[in-house]
Design an enzyme around this catalytic site. Sequence first.
Site, PDB file in Angstrom:
ATOM      1  N   ASN A   1       0.846  -1.191   0.000  1.00  0.00           N
ATOM      2  CA  ASN A   1       0.000   0.000   0.000  1.00  0.00           C
ATOM      3  C   ASN A   1       0.885   1.246   0.000  1.00  0.00           C
ATOM      4  O   ASN A   1       1.227   1.779   1.046  1.00  0.00           O
ATOM      5  CB  ASN A   1      -0.934  -0.010   1.211  1.00  0.00           C
ATOM      6  CG  ASN A   1      -1.964   1.105   1.150  1.00  0.00           C
ATOM      7  OD1 ASN A   1      -1.743   2.211   1.636  1.00  0.00           O
ATOM      8  ND2 ASN A   1      -3.094   0.805   0.545  1.00  0.00           N
TER       9      ASN A   1
ATOM     10  N   GLY B   1      -1.793   1.883   4.933  1.00  0.00           N
ATOM     11  CA  GLY B   1      -0.516   2.456   4.546  1.00  0.00           C
ATOM     12  C   GLY B   1      -0.637   3.862   3.998  1.00  0.00           C
ATOM     13  O   GLY B   1      -1.681   4.508   4.115  1.00  0.00           O
TER      14      GLY B   1
ATOM     15  N   ARG C   1      -1.039   5.064   1.002  1.00  0.00           N
ATOM     16  CA  ARG C   1      -2.164   5.313   0.090  1.00  0.00           C
ATOM     17  C   ARG C   1      -3.461   5.428   0.872  1.00  0.00           C
ATOM     18  O   ARG C   1      -4.279   6.297   0.596  1.00  0.00           O
ATOM     19  CB  ARG C   1      -2.287   4.205  -0.967  1.00  0.00           C
ATOM     20  CG  ARG C   1      -3.363   4.533  -2.007  1.00  0.00           C
ATOM     21  CD  ARG C   1      -3.548   3.429  -3.030  1.00  0.00           C
ATOM     22  NE  ARG C   1      -4.372   3.875  -4.144  1.00  0.00           N
ATOM     23  CZ  ARG C   1      -5.700   3.795  -4.185  1.00  0.00           C
ATOM     24  NH1 ARG C   1      -6.373   3.306  -3.148  1.00  0.00           N
ATOM     25  NH2 ARG C   1      -6.378   4.232  -5.241  1.00  0.00           N
ATOM     26  N   CYS C   2      -3.654   4.553   1.858  1.00  0.00           N
ATOM     27  CA  CYS C   2      -4.868   4.603   2.670  1.00  0.00           C
ATOM     28  C   CYS C   2      -5.018   5.954   3.371  1.00  0.00           C
ATOM     29  O   CYS C   2      -6.132   6.425   3.592  1.00  0.00           O
ATOM     30  CB  CYS C   2      -4.856   3.499   3.729  1.00  0.00           C
ATOM     31  SG  CYS C   2      -5.005   1.823   3.093  1.00  0.00           S
ATOM     32  N   MET C   3      -3.896   6.566   3.744  1.00  0.00           N
ATOM     33  CA  MET C   3      -3.930   7.794   4.533  1.00  0.00           C
ATOM     34  C   MET C   3      -4.041   9.054   3.680  1.00  0.00           C
ATOM     35  O   MET C   3      -3.896  10.161   4.206  1.00  0.00           O
ATOM     36  CB  MET C   3      -2.673   7.894   5.404  1.00  0.00           C
ATOM     37  CG  MET C   3      -2.596   6.837   6.484  1.00  0.00           C
ATOM     38  SD  MET C   3      -1.288   7.169   7.680  1.00  0.00           S
ATOM     39  CE  MET C   3       0.151   7.184   6.635  1.00  0.00           C
TER      40      MET C   3
END
Length: 415
Positions: free
Chosen positions: A359, A402, A404-406
Amino acid sequence: MKGIHVTSEIGKLKKVCLHRPGDELLNLPPDELERLLFDDVPFLEVAQAEHDRFAEILREQGTEVLYLEQLVAEAFKAHPGAREEFLNEYIEEAGIKGQAMPAIVRDYLNSIEDDFEFVKKTMAGVAKSEIDLPHASSATLDDMVSAHSDKESDLIIDPMPNLYFTRDPFACVGNGVSLNRMYAVTRNRETLYGKYIFKYHPEYADTPLWFQRDAASHIEGGDILNLSNKALAVGISQRTQAAAIDILAQNIFWKTEGCEIEKIFAFDIPNCRAFMHLDTVFTQIDVDKFTIHPAIMGTLRVFELTKGATPGEVDIKEHTDSLEKILEYATGVDGIKLIPCGGGDPIAAAREQWNDGSNTLCVEPGTIVVYQRNNVTNDVLYKEGLNLLVMPSAELSRGRGGPRCMSMPFQREDL
């Protein structure tokens, strides 16, 4: 460039929306972690320092960092009555127990005059210790049991601890947004913030919506990847239903003007926590490269959705080729290379997949933000010639997401 503009996963990142972890992480009771979709309680001070470094890395690359909480406060300032409208919906969806309690909580929240502090408080949740609880002389039995019973939670309104994963409540596609209905009730409240940004914020008001938060099926932004200005990838996962992709396709192809997407690729991934979203399985890191969790190979079914010949019709065909060939077809790029998390070692891959080694956030082609702790995967990426922007991750990774998620890109340059 104004408004939303995202036509790829790798075009130079110009604007991104983050949420700095706040007091919502302090309102995580250990015995309610599972219900609130957390595995552990992060140390807030360290989590904030890590997140601040994440934002600093992005600014060093020339990216303008926007904060979700500030955008909502600006929307309230720009439109008189928006804050009250928001509060009405917030109270209705907060799951408050007791007949008198909603009014008590409303008065408490209304006492916070500053819009920015008000927004942060709605994200943090409300504990019983913060307000004057109803007493027998002015309360119903329901009020008394909800407020004073040891069997009840110490929380009146749950916190939103997952909110620093801004990728999920909404997803930017082209010049519009999928305003999602999320898998869990505890997270679906997060989409309220997006609703008011895209309805009232001076910069983003009247943004086209490809999906609505009151839809019958659930979808999350971690399952939505922009492969190009013409192609979209969406995961069928634990958090996103195939029926939601049907709705998204109808809206993109037939019901909403202004979207250039011509093909939607639905990736059917295993329904389990380890493969929570499509972006925990693979992410694009360069024009011709993707990180991937090796356990996914050989298990994917991929469906291509396109606009049909008659109004309202969506054509669907299944692809049975290798993942590399499917991605080459979807992106229009020859020679796609899949780089395995953990270098393909099954133990390292499982460990670093758990900490989101696949990620990554691409800032521009070949330049990616990665978690420091995934050293095996990072070594592989270095050897592949990638430019790694390494961020600390001891506490943020406890939320199971990760870089990208944030992050939710609001603007990227076209390739």
